[in-house]
Design a protein around this motif. Structure first.
Motif, PDB file in Angstrom:
ATOM      1  N   GLY A 263      -5.849  -8.917   0.375  1.00 36.00           N
ATOM      2  CA  GLY A 263      -7.056  -9.530   0.941  1.00 36.00           C
ATOM      3  C   GLY A 263      -6.889  -9.989   2.376  1.00 36.00           C
ATOM      4  N   LEU A 264      -5.773  -9.651   3.007  1.00 37.90           N
ATOM      5  CA  LEU A 264      -5.591 -10.030   4.410  1.00 37.90           C
ATOM      6  C   LEU A 264      -6.505  -9.177   5.281  1.00 37.90           C
ATOM      7  CD1 LEU A 264      -1.694 -10.204   4.419  1.00 37.90           C
ATOM      8  CD2 LEU A 264      -3.199 -12.144   4.769  1.00 37.90           C
ATOM      9  N   ARG A 268      -5.119 -10.732  10.595  1.00 39.05           N
ATOM     10  CA  ARG A 268      -4.007 -11.372   9.877  1.00 39.05           C
ATOM     11  C   ARG A 268      -2.993 -10.340   9.435  1.00 39.05           C
ATOM     12  NH1 ARG A 268      -7.769 -15.020   6.878  1.00 39.05           N
ATOM     13  NH2 ARG A 268      -8.047 -16.693   8.383  1.00 39.05           N
TER      14      ARG A 268
ATOM     15  N   ASP B  95     -13.371  -7.532   1.307  1.00 40.86           N
ATOM     16  CA  ASP B  95     -12.376  -8.604   1.269  1.00 40.86           C
ATOM     17  C   ASP B  95     -12.555  -9.487   0.047  1.00 40.86           C
ATOM     18  OD1 ASP B  95     -11.007  -7.771   3.443  1.00 40.86           O
ATOM     19  OD2 ASP B  95     -11.998  -9.103   4.873  1.00 40.86           O
ATOM     20  N   ARG B  99      -9.683 -10.066  -2.841  1.00 43.14           N
ATOM     21  CA  ARG B  99      -9.127 -11.369  -3.212  1.00 43.14           C
ATOM     22  C   ARG B  99      -8.986 -11.509  -4.719  1.00 43.14           C
ATOM     23  NH1 ARG B  99     -12.005 -13.467   1.248  1.00 43.14           N
ATOM     24  NH2 ARG B  99     -13.908 -13.805   0.065  1.00 43.14           N
ATOM     25  N   ALA B 123      -0.349 -14.509   1.253  1.00 39.26           N
ATOM     26  CA  ALA B 123      -1.788 -14.336   0.993  1.00 39.26           C
ATOM     27  C   ALA B 123      -2.465 -15.630   0.535  1.00 39.26           C
ATOM     28  CB  ALA B 123      -2.000 -13.206  -0.007  1.00 39.26           C
ATOM     29  N   VAL B 127      -5.231 -16.358   3.084  1.00 36.89           N
ATOM     30  CA  VAL B 127      -6.510 -15.871   2.568  1.00 36.89           C
ATOM     31  C   VAL B 127      -7.214 -16.958   1.759  1.00 36.89           C
ATOM     32  CG1 VAL B 127      -7.640 -14.112   1.187  1.00 36.89           C
ATOM     33  CG2 VAL B 127      -5.628 -13.523   2.528  1.00 36.89           C
TER      34      VAL B 127
END
Lengths: 360, 264
Positions: A263-264, A268, B95, B99, B123, B127
């Motif tokens: 999920g970066l 990032r 995204d 996640r 992460a 995140v």
């Protein structure tokens, strides 16, 4: 289970080593003899010239009477070689910068120096700001010293330092841009890199000093040094971008995918995962480019800026000093060697430190 | 794909005891590499907590399929909805899906410049914005769960393949995902290390995690899967609970595949 044994010891036996490596065949014997003879006949005279017969102190050129080098010449003109035409009374400002430069970067060689990292960060961020205030002056009650008076080693360091800390971030951005999926950004970066990389620095400097003012509107005319600095930085960043792109391409696709899967987001992912690995991989290339830049700064001579080579060259034509060209050039070479060797050692240091030893 | 097969898949979802909520919905999905049609009209519904094993010969598109579920590969046609979010070109949607979806790769893909602990924390910290202390505590918890807490400060390159893969599982779990994707997690491992990774996966399955697993480990499929999907030539050929799939495969292509892998 059988016992683990220690590896066999290798005794250090100089005679055996010489017999095996230097005198093992007739042509190696010949080569060894010739080389030893050459070393023997050249080192002695060289040492004599450099140190034993050399003149270090004195008052004026007439004191240089020995057969050796006339270091007195360097000694006497050192001020000019360091600061150019920077006024004597203001030289403390440059001295502070020399000192800060040393404080920021010398500890980088010492493994366990406290706050080493912060000093490094200061060297990349705070130092240029202080330099920008201190060296030109003109504010906070500091007398203004215009850039045409700057010269010598100080000017060389300014050119190289600005070129280095400017081109690295620019190069990173250009390298990322060239690998971007957005056609406009990619196109811009490709054109930028290919144009600047295809032009010799000497042309860039000429353009910056002679041609650029012709294109700029009347009144909007900034200093020659600043133009040269911008030219050098942009030119250098194109090279830097290609070095860094090499590193980016060496990172396996799995690293990008793993970072994405966590999920970066793009920035990032680049900052935390890809760039640290890519930059580590290309440290030798980056430092090589830095060293190249450091040498190339001597080209500013042709647009009338006097870097260390320029100051020395202009002094050896001074009629009051006779036959000191060799000393002058040896001195310049030594100065360049000190800085470039320092950078090279630092890069090896850094490589060792960042190497976690294992590729994916 | 035939009407009959689609209804059977739907049936399987209903049959599943945990079929209260669909968490992955794939509908008429197609993908091409250039002009090569890799995925052909795939339909799949995965219920929360369901454990699915996808198998098939190499080149059948099974890895490509699960990589579409977190958008490491882009599909050109059809619809993929993960946890209520449809995968489109919208980066924010991608995204937000990523996640919630953890992934474990064949070649581990640990970050070699970070320690095991940093791999697990990067992460959550960047995140999920978890404070570092908390992220580290969670990471240690998961490292204990995969039975390598003592390796936390080592670099990936200092670990064996099996250990690396368990770190990769822990790293994915640290994001507290709702779904875990496994892309041939044991294929790159030495035989003696496969078991330690499979044990970890079995343990994870028993905790109720939704899992999609591309693997050739038929033993794992038999003990853990709620459903086994067989893919060939970019299509879902057969989808059935493991006892039916292994004891009584209907499709000739499945029968042939099983014959090859079970009697070698």
């Amino acid at each position: 289970m059988s016992e683990s044994m220690a590896p066999p010891k290798r005794a250090f036996a100089p005679i055996r080593w010489m017999r095996e490596n230097l005198f093992n065949t007739w042509y190696n014997v010949l080569l060894t003899v010739v080389v030893v003879y050459m070393i023997g006949t050249s080192v002695g005279p060289l040492l004599n010239w450099l140190f034993l017969d050399a003149t270090f102190t004195g008052a004026d050129p007439k004191d240089c009477i020995g057969d050796g080098a006339c270091w007195l010449f360097i000694n006497q003109r050192l001020n000019f070689f360091m600061y150019g035409f920077y006024p004597d009374a203001q030289q403390w400002r440059v001295d502070i910068m020399f000192l800060l430069l040393a404080v920021a970067f010398v500890p980088q060689f010492i493994e366990r120096f406290p706050a080493r990292r912060w000093l490094g960060i200061f060297g990349m961020t705070g130092l240029p700001i202080i330099g920008y205030i201190l060296i030109p002056g003109g504010w906070f009650g500091l007398e203004e010293v215009q850039s045409h008076k700057w010269g010598g080693l100080m000017l060389t360091l300014i050119l190289a330092y600005v070129g280095i800390i400017g081109s690295l971030p620019l190069g990173v951005i250009l390298a990322l841009g060239r690998r971007s999926e957005m056609p406009i950004i990619r196109g811009f970066c490709v054109i930028f890199i290919e144009v600047w990389r295809a032009v010799p620095l000497i042309t860039v400097l000429f353009m910056a000093s002679v041609m650029l003012p012709l294109f700029l509107p009347e009144g909007m005319n900034f200093e020659k040094l600043l133009r040269a600095l911008i030219g050098i930085t942009l030119w250098q960043s194109a090279y830097m971008a290609e070095v860094i792109r090499g590193g980016l391409q060496a990172i396996p696709r799995g690293q990008y995918e793993a970072a994405s899967a966590l999920g970066l987001g793009y920035w990032r992912k680049m900052r935390l995962i890809i760039l640290p690995q890519a930059l580590t991989l290309v440290i030798p290339g980056i430092v090589n480019t830095f060293i190249g830049l450091f040498m190339d700064t001597t080209l500013v001579l042709i647009i009338g800026l006097f870097d260390i080579l320029g100051t020395v060259q202009s002094t050896i034509t001074d009629p009051s000093w006779q036959n000191v060209a060799t000393e002058g050039y040896v001195f310049v070479a030594f100065c360049f060697w000190v800085f470039c060797f320092g950078m090279s050692r630092y890069s090896q240091n850094l490589e060792r430190k960042l190497d976690t030893g294992h590729k994916t | 794909m035939t009407e009959q097969m689609q209804s059977e898949q739907g049936q399987a979802v209903v049959d599943s005891a945990k079929a209260d909520k669909t968490i992955i919905h794939v509908e008429a999905m197609n993908k091409w590499y250039g002009s090569f049609h890799v995925l052909k009209n795939l339909n799949l519904d995965v219920a929360q907590g369901e454990r699915i094993v996808i198998c098939g010969p190499s080149g059948s598109g099974k890895s490509t399929f699960i990589r579409c579920i977190n958008r490491l590969e882009e599909h050109q046609q059809g619809k993929i909805v993960v946890d209520g979010v449809e995968l489109t070109d919208d980066v924010r949607q991608i995204d937000s899906v990523r996640r919630e979806v953890g992934m474990v790769f064949q070649h581990f893909n640990l970050f070699p410049h970070m320690t095991v602990l940093e791999n697990c924390c990067v992460a959550p910290i960047w995140v999920r914005k978890t404070p570092r202390k908390e992220a580290e505590a969670t990471a240690m918890e998961y490292l204990k769960r995969v039975k390598i807490p003592e390796q936390a400060n080592k670099y990936p390159g200092q670990l064996s393949g099996g250990q690396q893969q368990r770190v990769a599982i822990a790293r994915a779990l640290c994001m507290k995902p709702k779904i875990m994707l496994f892309d041939e997690p044991t294929s790159a491992l030495d035989p003696e290390m496969i078991k330690e990774v499979l044990d970890t996966m079995v343990e994870l399955a028993s905790s109720g995690m939704t899992m999609l697993c591309v693997t050739h480990e038929m033993g794992f499929a038999k003990t853990v899967a709620d459903r086994v999907i067989f893919m060939d030539g970019g299509e879902i050929v057969e989808s059935a609970p493991p006892h039916e799939f292994f004891d009584n495969p209907r499709e000739p292509r499945t029968q042939q595949f099983l014959k090859q892998i079970l009697h070698h």
